[in-house]
Design a protein around this motif. Structure first.
Motif, PDB file in Angstrom:
ATOM      1  N   THR A 143       0.854  -1.185   0.000  1.00 44.47           N
ATOM      2  CA  THR A 143       0.000   0.000   0.000  1.00 44.47           C
ATOM      3  C   THR A 143       0.891   1.237   0.000  1.00 44.47           C
ATOM      4  N   HIS A 144       0.303   2.373  -0.368  1.00 44.44           N
ATOM      5  CA  HIS A 144       1.055   3.636  -0.378  1.00 44.44           C
ATOM      6  C   HIS A 144       0.081   4.766  -0.035  1.00 44.44           C
ATOM      7  N   GLY A 145       0.429   5.512   0.995  1.00 47.47           N
ATOM      8  CA  GLY A 145      -0.480   6.549   1.490  1.00 47.47           C
ATOM      9  C   GLY A 145      -0.882   7.558   0.438  1.00 47.47           C
ATOM     10  N   LEU A 146       0.002   7.820  -0.519  1.00 41.13           N
ATOM     11  CA  LEU A 146      -0.262   8.846  -1.523  1.00 41.13           C
ATOM     12  C   LEU A 146      -0.957   8.277  -2.764  1.00 41.13           C
ATOM     13  N   THR A 147      -0.466   7.147  -3.246  1.00 44.95           N
ATOM     14  CA  THR A 147      -0.927   6.629  -4.537  1.00 44.95           C
ATOM     15  C   THR A 147      -1.836   5.394  -4.404  1.00 44.95           C
ATOM     16  N   GLY A 148      -2.132   4.982  -3.218  1.00 43.56           N
ATOM     17  CA  GLY A 148      -2.982   3.812  -3.008  1.00 43.56           C
ATOM     18  C   GLY A 148      -2.159   2.538  -2.940  1.00 43.56           C
ATOM     19  N   LEU A 149      -1.482   2.260  -4.056  1.00 47.11           N
ATOM     20  CA  LEU A 149      -0.590   1.096  -4.058  1.00 47.11           C
ATOM     21  C   LEU A 149       0.757   1.496  -4.645  1.00 47.11           C
ATOM     22  N   THR A 150       1.785   0.757  -4.299  1.00 47.63           N
ATOM     23  CA  THR A 150       3.054   0.875  -4.998  1.00 47.63           C
ATOM     24  C   THR A 150       3.378  -0.502  -5.536  1.00 47.63           C
ATOM     25  N   CYS A 151       3.481  -0.570  -6.865  1.00 47.08           N
ATOM     26  CA  CYS A 151       3.741  -1.854  -7.510  1.00 47.08           C
ATOM     27  C   CYS A 151       4.503  -1.574  -8.807  1.00 47.08           C
ATOM     28  N   ALA A 152       3.971  -2.021  -9.939  1.00 45.45           N
ATOM     29  CA  ALA A 152       4.740  -1.938 -11.186  1.00 45.45           C
ATOM     30  C   ALA A 152       5.008  -0.485 -11.613  1.00 45.45           C
ATOM     31  N   LEU A 153       3.965   0.344 -11.629  1.00 52.68           N
ATOM     32  CA  LEU A 153       4.151   1.715 -12.125  1.00 52.68           C
ATOM     33  C   LEU A 153       5.055   2.515 -11.188  1.00 52.68           C
ATOM     34  N   LYS A 154       4.805   2.400  -9.909  1.00 48.82           N
ATOM     35  CA  LYS A 154       5.566   3.205  -8.943  1.00 48.82           C
ATOM     36  C   LYS A 154       7.030   2.759  -8.862  1.00 48.82           C
ATOM     37  N   ASN A 155       7.300   1.484  -9.147  1.00 49.49           N
ATOM     38  CA  ASN A 155       8.691   1.017  -9.062  1.00 49.49           C
ATOM     39  C   ASN A 155       9.596   1.781 -10.026  1.00 49.49           C
ATOM     40  N   SER A 156       9.013   2.271 -11.114  1.00 45.14           N
ATOM     41  CA  SER A 156       9.818   3.016 -12.092  1.00 45.14           C
ATOM     42  C   SER A 156      10.205   4.406 -11.592  1.00 45.14           C
ATOM     43  N   TYR A 157       9.568   4.874 -10.534  1.00 44.36           N
ATOM     44  CA  TYR A 157       9.980   6.174  -9.974  1.00 44.36           C
ATOM     45  C   TYR A 157      11.427   6.088  -9.483  1.00 44.36           C
ATOM     46  N   LEU A 200       4.816 -11.738   0.488  1.00 47.25           N
ATOM     47  CA  LEU A 200       4.507 -11.057   1.750  1.00 47.25           C
ATOM     48  C   LEU A 200       4.236  -9.598   1.391  1.00 47.25           C
ATOM     49  N   ALA A 201       2.970  -9.236   1.310  1.00 49.94           N
ATOM     50  CA  ALA A 201       2.590  -7.884   0.892  1.00 49.94           C
ATOM     51  C   ALA A 201       2.469  -6.983   2.117  1.00 49.94           C
ATOM     52  N   MET A 202       2.402  -5.679   1.862  1.00 47.00           N
ATOM     53  CA  MET A 202       2.223  -4.726   2.956  1.00 47.00           C
ATOM     54  C   MET A 202       0.823  -4.130   2.878  1.00 47.00           C
ATOM     55  N   GLU A 203       0.158  -4.042   4.002  1.00 50.03           N
ATOM     56  CA  GLU A 203      -1.147  -3.386   4.040  1.00 50.03           C
ATOM     57  C   GLU A 203      -1.105  -2.212   5.019  1.00 50.03           C
ATOM     58  N   GLY A 204      -2.202  -1.479   5.117  1.00 50.12           N
ATOM     59  CA  GLY A 204      -2.251  -0.357   6.059  1.00 50.12           C
ATOM     60  C   GLY A 204      -1.485   0.855   5.554  1.00 50.12           C
ATOM     61  N   ASN A 205      -0.713   1.445   6.481  1.00 43.27           N
ATOM     62  CA  ASN A 205      -0.028   2.714   6.210  1.00 43.27           C
ATOM     63  C   ASN A 205       1.265   2.539   5.411  1.00 43.27           C
ATOM     64  N   GLY A 206       1.210   1.862   4.251  1.00 45.13           N
ATOM     65  CA  GLY A 206       2.423   1.682   3.452  1.00 45.13           C
ATOM     66  C   GLY A 206       2.935   3.006   2.916  1.00 45.13           C
ATOM     67  N   PRO A 207       4.169   3.029   2.410  1.00 46.25           N
ATOM     68  CA  PRO A 207       5.004   1.894   2.010  1.00 46.25           C
ATOM     69  C   PRO A 207       6.003   1.409   3.054  1.00 46.25           C
ATOM     70  N   VAL A 208       5.894   1.870   4.318  1.00 49.66           N
ATOM     71  CA  VAL A 208       6.853   1.398   5.324  1.00 49.66           C
ATOM     72  C   VAL A 208       6.122   0.938   6.589  1.00 49.66           C
ATOM     73  N   ALA A 209       4.886   0.506   6.442  1.00 51.36           N
ATOM     74  CA  ALA A 209       4.115   0.099   7.623  1.00 51.36           C
ATOM     75  C   ALA A 209       4.662  -1.203   8.197  1.00 51.36           C
ATOM     76  N   ARG A 210       4.306  -1.458   9.437  1.00 52.01           N
ATOM     77  CA  ARG A 210       4.746  -2.719  10.049  1.00 52.01           C
ATOM     78  C   ARG A 210       3.638  -3.747  10.001  1.00 52.01           C
ATOM     79  N   THR A 211       2.710  -3.553   9.084  1.00 56.03           N
ATOM     80  CA  THR A 211       1.593  -4.485   8.957  1.00 56.03           C
ATOM     81  C   THR A 211       1.751  -5.239   7.636  1.00 56.03           C
ATOM     82  N   LEU A 212       2.171  -6.472   7.735  1.00 50.88           N
ATOM     83  CA  LEU A 212       2.398  -7.291   6.554  1.00 50.88           C
ATOM     84  C   LEU A 212       1.290  -8.332   6.430  1.00 50.88           C
ATOM     85  N   ARG A 213       1.059  -8.753   5.206  1.00 53.02           N
ATOM     86  CA  ARG A 213      -0.025  -9.704   4.949  1.00 53.02           C
ATOM     87  C   ARG A 213       0.503 -10.771   3.994  1.00 53.02           C
ATOM     88  N   TYR A 214       0.421 -12.004   4.416  1.00 48.86           N
ATOM     89  CA  TYR A 214       0.908 -13.086   3.565  1.00 48.86           C
ATOM     90  C   TYR A 214      -0.116 -13.381   2.469  1.00 48.86           C
TER      91      TYR A 214
END
Ligand code: SF4
Ligand code: SF4
Length: 361
Positions: A143-157, A200-214
């Motif tokens: 998850t990402h607080g600003l963009t909703g998710l960080t995955c393929a598109l955001k990795n290019s930043y 192991l994905a991240m949920e909640g207050n990503g991209p550095v949250a301590r809430t992980l989801r398998y």
């Protein structure tokens, strides 16, 4: 038709899944220079789930070697200067060992590239991104607080080294504009293959949250937009809230209509996946559509980074990272000036102790 492959996997057996994805897409790497770009956001342990897991990168390096690549590089540009050095981020996250002799400091050589005129700026882009024959993006699903998710598109930043990332946040000024800008950076060099660490994905207050989801899934696609669309489905982010995905699709960079994406493997939604405060049920998509430089809109207006003093060691990394100068260190802890904050959440990414969380009023 865009194709997304979903394979159930663990870190222990991910090499088989990586090989299956490479075989499926038949990526031509024989004799080529291949750049593997994980998400190495900052120095952090693999168990924190902040960076792409080293097991996935190790498996990919081995499989690309087997397929006869002439040269293999593994590199990224971690966040900003306050996030630590490039090598430190790779070492602590286990990515340096996974990359072995193929590790490269991606920020060491750059070339200036024009962004579209509305941004009024040229950016330094890692030269290897522009020069490689084959680019494989290996994001971490978070998850990402600003963009909703960080995955393929955001990795290019991460094509962009150093502090210019923060300056671009300031130029964008709001979440809607930042998603557009992020797509402009992505378009500089769309990857030839995306392989997502969704084990192991991240949920909640990503991209550095301590809430992980398998989730136990590795996903692959040539179309990064289709892949992010599918990941939104899994996380429960409605398409109208995923501005990076719709912006990329509008520019013809990929497919956002899930009906037109061929899925290999089982599609699922994690019903109770926790999203950042501005996303999820009840969020008004209009809040992302505020004019550039204008009000952010109700949902984002109410969300600010807030410091938990008991976790803060007063290191001031967040103050240095803030592109808007909205943080002051008073009494040994940062305070946010609400009127100056552009809600980029760079401070939250920077904080190593987890003292900054995003909270609504
Ligand atoms: S205080 Fe945090 S969220 Fe606000 S502008 Fe600064 S870095 Fe961005
Ligand atoms: S909030 Fe985090 S980054 Fe900011 S001073 Fe405290 S510990 Fe350092």
């Amino acid at each position: 038709m865009s194709v997304v492959v979903l394979i159930r996997s663990s870190y222990g057996n991910c090499r088989r899944a990586v090989a299956q994805i490479l075989d499926f897409f038949q990526l031509p790497v024989d004799g080529k220079t291949v750049l593997i770009k994980p998400n190495a956001l900052r120095a952090s342990e693999p168990e924190e789930g902040v960076c792409t897991h080293p097991a996935v990168v190790r498996a990919l390096v081995e499989e690309i070697k087997l397929r006869g690549a002439r040269r293999i590089y593994v590199g990224d540009n971690p966040g900003m200067s306050a996030y630590g050095s490039n090598e430190e981020a790779f070492r602590e996250s286990g990515l340096l060992a996974a990359a072995g002799p193929h590790y490269v400091n991606l920020g060491a050589r750059t070339r200036m590239v024009d962004l579209p005129p509305q941004w009024g700026v040229r950016v330094a882009v890692s030269e290897l991104v522009l020069e490689c024959d084959v680019l494989i993006s290996v994001p971490k699903l978070k998850t990402h607080g600003l963009t909703g998710l960080t995955c393929a598109l955001k990795n290019s930043y991460g094509f962009l080294p150093g502090a210019q990332k923060a300056e671009l946040h300031r130029r964008a000024g709001n979440p809607f504009a930042f998603c557009e800008l992020m797509v402009d950076v992505f378009a500089i060099r769309p990857p030839d293959l995306v392989l997502v660490d969704g084990i192991l994905a991240m949920e909640g207050n990503g991209p550095v949250a301590r809430t992980l989801r398998y989730l136990g899934v590795l996903a692959g696609a040539r179309d990064a937009v289709a892949l992010d669309r599918v990941m939104c489905h899994i996380m429960g982010i409605p398409l109208e809230q995923a501005r990076s995905v719709t912006a990329a699709a509008e520019r013809g960079l990929g497919e956002a209509n899930i009906q037109r994406i061929q899925l290999i493997g089982e599609l699922f939604t994690v019903e109770d996946f926790r999203l950042p405060p501005a996303y999820g049920p009840g969020a008004e998509p209009e809040c992302l559509r505020a004019p550039r430089g204008g009000d952010l809109g109700s949902r984002f207006d109410g969300i600010l980074p807030r410091v938990q003093i008991e976790l803060c060691d007063g290191c001031a990394a967040c103050v240095k990272a803030c592109p808007a100068g909205a943080l002051d260190l008073r009494g040994g802890h940062p305070t946010v000036r609400e009127e100056a904050c552009i809600r980029c959440f760079c401070c939250q990414e920077t904080c190593r102790t987890g003292a900054l969380a995003l909270r609504g009023n």
